[in-house]
Design a protein around this motif. Structure first.
Motif, mmCIF file in Angstrom:
data_model
loop_
_atom_site.group_PDB
_atom_site.id
_atom_site.type_symbol
_atom_site.label_atom_id
_atom_site.label_comp_id
_atom_site.label_asym_id
_atom_site.label_seq_id
_atom_site.Cartn_x
_atom_site.Cartn_y
_atom_site.Cartn_z
ATOM 1 N N UNK A 87 0.827 -1.225 0.000
ATOM 2 C CA UNK A 87 0.000 0.000 0.000
ATOM 3 C C UNK A 87 0.851 1.261 0.000
ATOM 4 N N UNK A 88 1.961 1.230 0.706
ATOM 5 C CA UNK A 88 2.820 2.405 0.842
ATOM 6 C C UNK A 88 3.299 2.963 -0.482
ATOM 7 N N UNK A 89 3.518 2.088 -1.466
ATOM 8 C CA UNK A 89 3.985 2.535 -2.787
ATOM 9 C C UNK A 89 2.988 3.485 -3.435
ATOM 10 N N UNK A 90 1.714 3.095 -3.443
ATOM 11 C CA UNK A 90 0.720 3.941 -4.116
ATOM 12 C C UNK A 90 0.331 5.142 -3.262
ATOM 13 N N UNK A 91 0.370 4.994 -1.953
ATOM 14 C CA UNK A 91 0.098 6.147 -1.081
ATOM 15 C C UNK A 91 1.174 7.202 -1.304
ATOM 16 N N UNK A 92 2.423 6.767 -1.389
ATOM 17 C CA UNK A 92 3.524 7.693 -1.670
ATOM 18 C C UNK A 92 3.338 8.359 -3.037
ATOM 19 N N UNK A 93 2.903 7.582 -4.011
ATOM 20 C CA UNK A 93 2.686 8.114 -5.368
ATOM 21 C C UNK A 93 1.603 9.201 -5.353
#
Length: 177
Positions: free
Chosen positions: A67-73
């Motif tokens: 999840x962190x990847x897309x939240x960061x994006x």
């Protein structure tokens, strides 16, 4: 931005691990907003206005541990810092029906939070709403427990705690966190 941690909607929406997304859908409904799928962000997004501030609501539609990847994006795209994000997630250490607001750094073993911290690559305090799902008696059953649907009584308690969390969120947003 307010993010509800989740696993892919079609398969896991009714599971305990997705109570963060339940919260976001309830919050959007409270403000008469509708989440729409945004393929470039691998999730569902909308916004609400509070005190002339545009608050993004986001539900990732990928597995919890990334999840962190897309939240960061999303955060990078809209220039939102980690300490400006409220993350809503399930919590094994809270009784079913309890919710708590927390401002701190750390993941407490939650894979979604680990992913966020790793992707933002900073030890920064951030806001979290922890929504209690209880804990199985056997710690070897945690994975199957969080990926299963709560029984009817538990689901009702979770829905009540989500409504309390929405009221607390409204107060928090009105105090310009």
């Amino acid at each position: 931005m307010i993010v509800g941690l989740s696993n892919p909607k079609n398969k896991y929406h009714k599971t305990r691990h997705n109570v963060g997304s339940w919260y976001i859908y309830s919050l959007a409904k409270y403000f008469s907003a509708y989440l729409k799928e945004e393929k470039k962000f691998f999730g569902f997004i909308t916004f609400i206005n509070i005190n002339s501030n545009k608050i993004r609501l986001f539900v990732p539609n990928i597995f919890m541990n990334i999840n962190g990847e897309v939240i960061y994006k999303v955060a990078s795209f809209y220039r939102i810092y980690l300490n400006e994000i409220l993350v809503v997630h399930d919590d094994l250490d809270l009784e079913v029906g309890k919710s708590k607001l927390k401002y701190s750094y750390g993941h407490g073993g939650h894979n979604g939070l680990k992913s966020i911290i790793n992707n933002f690559n900073k030890k920064i305090n951030f806001y979290r709403f922890r929504i209690g799902i209880g804990r199985p008696k056997n710690k070897n059953e945690i994975s199957s427990f969080v990926l299963s649907s709560p029984i009817s009584e538990e689901k009702n308690l979770i829905k009540i705690s989500i409504q309390h969390a929405i009221k607390k969120t409204h107060i928090l947003l009105n105090t310009n966190f």
